[in-house]
Design a protein around this motif. Structure first.
Motif, PDB file in Angstrom:
ATOM      1  N   LEU A 101       0.837  -1.208   0.000  1.00 29.54           N
ATOM      2  CA  LEU A 101       0.000   0.000   0.000  1.00 29.54           C
ATOM      3  C   LEU A 101       0.869   1.254   0.000  1.00 29.54           C
ATOM      4  O   LEU A 101       0.607   2.222  -0.720  1.00 29.54           O
ATOM      5  CB  LEU A 101      -0.913   0.016   1.231  1.00 29.54           C
ATOM      6  CG  LEU A 101      -2.133  -0.890   1.256  1.00 29.54           C
ATOM      7  CD1 LEU A 101      -2.912  -0.661   2.548  1.00 29.54           C
ATOM      8  CD2 LEU A 101      -3.031  -0.650   0.054  1.00 29.54           C
ATOM      9  N   ALA A 102       1.922   1.228   0.847  1.00 30.06           N
ATOM     10  CA  ALA A 102       2.810   2.385   0.951  1.00 30.06           C
ATOM     11  C   ALA A 102       3.550   2.633  -0.361  1.00 30.06           C
ATOM     12  O   ALA A 102       3.702   3.788  -0.804  1.00 30.06           O
ATOM     13  CB  ALA A 102       3.799   2.178   2.089  1.00 30.06           C
ATOM     14  N   ALA A 103       3.997   1.568  -0.989  1.00 26.23           N
ATOM     15  CA  ALA A 103       4.734   1.716  -2.248  1.00 26.23           C
ATOM     16  C   ALA A 103       3.873   2.370  -3.315  1.00 26.23           C
ATOM     17  O   ALA A 103       4.369   3.142  -4.146  1.00 26.23           O
ATOM     18  CB  ALA A 103       5.221   0.347  -2.723  1.00 26.23           C
ATOM     19  N   GLY A 104       2.569   2.086  -3.293  1.00 28.95           N
ATOM     20  CA  GLY A 104       1.664   2.699  -4.260  1.00 28.95           C
ATOM     21  C   GLY A 104       1.579   4.206  -4.113  1.00 28.95           C
ATOM     22  O   GLY A 104       1.217   4.905  -5.061  1.00 28.95           O
ATOM     23  N   GLN A 105       1.886   4.718  -2.917  1.00 26.03           N
ATOM     24  CA  GLN A 105       1.912   6.166  -2.685  1.00 26.03           C
ATOM     25  C   GLN A 105       3.336   6.690  -2.536  1.00 26.03           C
ATOM     26  O   GLN A 105       3.560   7.784  -2.036  1.00 26.03           O
ATOM     27  CB  GLN A 105       1.088   6.508  -1.444  1.00 26.03           C
ATOM     28  CG  GLN A 105      -0.385   6.182  -1.592  1.00 26.03           C
ATOM     29  CD  GLN A 105      -1.229   6.696  -0.436  1.00 26.03           C
ATOM     30  OE1 GLN A 105      -0.774   7.484   0.393  1.00 26.03           O
ATOM     31  NE2 GLN A 105      -2.480   6.252  -0.369  1.00 26.03           N
ATOM     32  N   LYS A 106       4.313   5.846  -2.963  1.00 27.93           N
ATOM     33  CA  LYS A 106       5.739   6.198  -2.921  1.00 27.93           C
ATOM     34  C   LYS A 106       6.178   6.581  -1.505  1.00 27.93           C
ATOM     35  O   LYS A 106       6.887   7.561  -1.284  1.00 27.93           O
ATOM     36  CB  LYS A 106       6.046   7.314  -3.916  1.00 27.93           C
ATOM     37  CG  LYS A 106       5.806   6.914  -5.371  1.00 27.93           C
ATOM     38  CD  LYS A 106       6.148   8.031  -6.334  1.00 27.93           C
ATOM     39  CE  LYS A 106       6.140   7.542  -7.768  1.00 27.93           C
ATOM     40  NZ  LYS A 106       4.901   6.877  -8.165  1.00 27.93           N
ATOM     41  N   LEU A 107       5.725   5.778  -0.534  1.00 26.29           N
ATOM     42  CA  LEU A 107       6.061   6.007   0.870  1.00 26.29           C
ATOM     43  C   LEU A 107       6.889   4.849   1.411  1.00 26.29           C
ATOM     44  O   LEU A 107       6.862   3.739   0.873  1.00 26.29           O
ATOM     45  CB  LEU A 107       4.778   6.150   1.705  1.00 26.29           C
ATOM     46  CG  LEU A 107       3.895   7.361   1.411  1.00 26.29           C
ATOM     47  CD1 LEU A 107       2.575   7.224   2.164  1.00 26.29           C
ATOM     48  CD2 LEU A 107       4.602   8.654   1.797  1.00 26.29           C
ATOM     49  N   ASP A 108       7.591   5.128   2.493  1.00 20.22           N
ATOM     50  CA  ASP A 108       8.367   4.111   3.187  1.00 20.22           C
ATOM     51  C   ASP A 108       7.423   3.297   4.071  1.00 20.22           C
ATOM     52  O   ASP A 108       6.762   3.839   4.957  1.00 20.22           O
ATOM     53  CB  ASP A 108       9.448   4.796   4.035  1.00 20.22           C
ATOM     54  CG  ASP A 108      10.326   3.811   4.801  1.00 20.22           C
ATOM     55  OD1 ASP A 108      10.046   2.597   4.763  1.00 20.22           O
ATOM     56  OD2 ASP A 108      11.292   4.262   5.445  1.00 20.22           O
ATOM     57  N   GLY A 109       7.364   1.991   3.840  1.00 17.74           N
ATOM     58  CA  GLY A 109       6.473   1.132   4.616  1.00 17.74           C
ATOM     59  C   GLY A 109       6.774   1.149   6.095  1.00 17.74           C
ATOM     60  O   GLY A 109       5.861   1.066   6.926  1.00 17.74           O
ATOM     61  N   HIS A 110       8.067   1.274   6.465  1.00 19.54           N
ATOM     62  CA  HIS A 110       8.421   1.330   7.882  1.00 19.54           C
ATOM     63  C   HIS A 110       7.745   2.512   8.564  1.00 19.54           C
ATOM     64  O   HIS A 110       7.212   2.402   9.670  1.00 19.54           O
ATOM     65  CB  HIS A 110       9.946   1.470   8.053  1.00 19.54           C
ATOM     66  CG  HIS A 110      10.686   0.192   7.847  1.00 19.54           C
ATOM     67  ND1 HIS A 110      11.639   0.031   6.872  1.00 19.54           N
ATOM     68  CD2 HIS A 110      10.603  -0.996   8.495  1.00 19.54           C
ATOM     69  CE1 HIS A 110      12.123  -1.204   6.929  1.00 19.54           C
ATOM     70  NE2 HIS A 110      11.511  -1.843   7.892  1.00 19.54           N
ATOM     71  N   ARG A 111       7.769   3.662   7.894  1.00 13.98           N
ATOM     72  CA  ARG A 111       7.190   4.873   8.494  1.00 13.98           C
ATOM     73  C   ARG A 111       5.675   4.722   8.650  1.00 13.98           C
ATOM     74  O   ARG A 111       5.107   5.150   9.661  1.00 13.98           O
ATOM     75  CB  ARG A 111       7.513   6.088   7.633  1.00 13.98           C
ATOM     76  CG  ARG A 111       6.948   7.396   8.174  1.00 13.98           C
ATOM     77  CD  ARG A 111       7.472   8.598   7.416  1.00 13.98           C
ATOM     78  NE  ARG A 111       8.914   8.710   7.540  1.00 13.98           N
ATOM     79  CZ  ARG A 111       9.641   9.668   6.943  1.00 13.98           C
ATOM     80  NH1 ARG A 111       9.047  10.568   6.178  1.00 13.98           N
ATOM     81  NH2 ARG A 111      10.951   9.710   7.106  1.00 13.98           N
ATOM     82  N   VAL A 112       5.027   4.117   7.667  1.00 14.04           N
ATOM     83  CA  VAL A 112       3.581   3.925   7.749  1.00 14.04           C
ATOM     84  C   VAL A 112       3.236   3.071   8.967  1.00 14.04           C
ATOM     85  O   VAL A 112       2.357   3.408   9.769  1.00 14.04           O
ATOM     86  CB  VAL A 112       3.031   3.275   6.460  1.00 14.04           C
ATOM     87  CG1 VAL A 112       1.557   2.921   6.627  1.00 14.04           C
ATOM     88  CG2 VAL A 112       3.218   4.214   5.275  1.00 14.04           C
TER      89      VAL A 112
END
Length: 468
Positions: free
Chosen positions: A323-334
């Motif tokens: 899910l995070a990758a789809g919004q170009k986010l770091d999964g750890h931070r999410v």
């Protein structure tokens, strides 16, 4: 100063914690809602006596509510509703909220496996002209509770060609049932000397499945052969197919109201399908959230959460990372910004066995959902122990939404204890607190919950995923 109260009474009312009493907040209208809510819950319990059945029941309901299969390569937007079925035995579903994923997600995690009697891989044998099945029990059961009662056979058989055969015998009207024999009291003098834990041993949990021989004097094990014939006619299987099967025995009865006031539900599998159902219903109602919410219905909790369908694996982490990758986010931070309610049951105070509980720190049937800061045993081993800040936040949230709740822990310090999936999600970095339903006779074939507690858990989960 009030003319009716002394200074001490006013001060005590202001400062002292007064434990809540049964039904303290619920109106007659809300109690009626709780009773009605539990009618749907009872149908869910009857439809899902294994994790596979529960997961499929949930998927069918999700698809009726416009949820679509999860695509890990897709970027999801607010309003999207998705689900991921993990090997048919565990499920994640989510609704994408309006706030960015970088703010974290709201996770509710429960489990849909329950203690039961599994068949061994080579289960069928004949002795003394009786056909029997060898078993290996699953989860923490009290073995003596599973004898001399009607059992139903549930599960799947996978044939060599990959065909999956669904098995369910003992639930429909006219179906035969099965049982595990016990020793008659007239001959049980030696058995009576055993401890309660060993009154019935694991290798004595053998299931009776037939006694009629196949009529052919040229074959051996005629009763076993007759059982194989019946299975072949019904399911087109051979004995070798047991090697690639997942078959189990569960109580062959449905959920029923308990008590003259019908205030309780007695059934197999409240642990932890009561939290799975209440969180599922809450999340369906909160389908347009501010925060993205993620609901997990996990497998394998009763055996330690290991395996690729249990929460000791990375299937939840991988889902959130995608899910995070789809919004170009770091999964750890999410994940580290996320919050989770570990939705699992707790043992309710039983006045017949008061000695195992600390009455000031246990939970009671009828007092609402139970909030457990920690679980575990032997000095809080195997628990995440929620932070005071997160407990305070959930306290305030539940009070704001008029959720009946209580604090409680599982038994006296040295009495034993137990764990939940909380630690596995806390280990990823999220804030986690256990919130569930008090249960009497936990892990028995007939567990008992209070209807108002079930409804309180639903209200609590709805407040959590629906918060702005």
């Amino acid at each position: 100063m009030s003319k009716d109260k002394t200074q001490g009474e006013i001060l005590q009312e202001k400062l002292a914690h007064k434990p809540k009493s049964s039904g303290i907040k619920m109106s007659e209208q809300e109690i009626a809602k709780a009773f009605d809510f539990c009618e749907g819950y009872k149908k869910f319990l009857d439809a899902g006596k294994t994790e596979r059945e529960c997961a499929q029941w949930a998927v069918d309901l999700l698809e009726k509510n416009s949820y679509t299969p999860f695509d890990p390569d897709k970027a999801y937007k607010p309003g999207d509703k998705i689900y991921l079925l993990n090997r048919g035995k565990a499920l994640i579903f989510a609704a994408i909220g309006n706030r960015p994923l970088s703010d974290g997600v709201k996770i509710i995690a429960s489990h849909i496996d329950s203690p039961r009697i599994d068949l061994k891989q080579s289960p069928l044998y004949e002795e003394a002209q009786l056909a029997m099945l060898k078993t290996h029990y699953y989860g923490g059961i009290r073995k003596y509770q599973w004898v001399a009662m009607p059992l139903a056979l549930h599960g799947v058989i996978v044939k060599k060609d990959g065909q999956v055969v669904n098995v369910q015998i003992g639930e429909s009207a006219g179906d035969p049932v099965f049982c595990i024999n016990d020793l008659l009291p007239h001959l049980a003098q030696e058995q009576n000397k055993r401890t309660l834990a060993e009154g019935i041993k694991g290798e004595e949990l053998n299931v009776l499945v037939g006694s009629l021989p196949f009529k052919d004097d040229k074959v051996s094990e005629k009763v076993k052969l007759n059982v194989l014939r019946l299975l072949s006619e019904k399911y087109d299987i051979v004995e070798e197919d047991f090697l690639s099967a997942e078959l189990c025995l569960v109580p062959a009865w449905g959920a029923r109201d308990i008590g003259l006031d019908c205030s309780m539900v007695g059934a197999y599998g409240h642990d932890d399908r009561v939290c799975a159902y209440t969180s599922l219903m809450a999340c369906l109602e909160a389908s347009a959230p501010a925060y993205t919410w993620v609901n997990v219905l996990a497998d394998k909790e009763e055996a330690g959460s290991d395996g690729n369908t249990g929460l000791a694996s990375r299937f939840l982490e991988n889902f959130i990372w995608a899910l995070a990758a789809g919004q170009k986010l770091d999964g750890h931070r999410v994940i580290e910004n996320s919050e989770c309610l570990s939705a699992d049951v707790s043992g309710a105070f039983d006045p017949t066995f008061p000695e195992v509980n600390d009455k000031r720190n246990t939970c009671y049937l009828g007092y609402g959902a139970v909030m457990s800061k920690y679980t575990g045993s032997r000095g809080k081993a195997g628990t995440s122990d929620a932070s005071a800040e997160f407990v305070g936040k959930i306290r305030a949230l539940f009070d704001k939404h008029d959720v009946d709740w209580q604090a409680g822990e599982l038994g006296k310090v040295d009495a034993g204890g137990g764990g939940t999936v909380a630690k596995f999600i806390a280990n990823l970095g999220a804030d986690v607190l256990d919130v569930g339903v008090p249960v009497l006779s936990m892990h028995s074939p007939l567990e008992i919950v209070g209807k108002t507690d079930v409804y309180s858990a639903y209200k609590g989960y709805l407040a959590f995923v629906g918060q702005d």
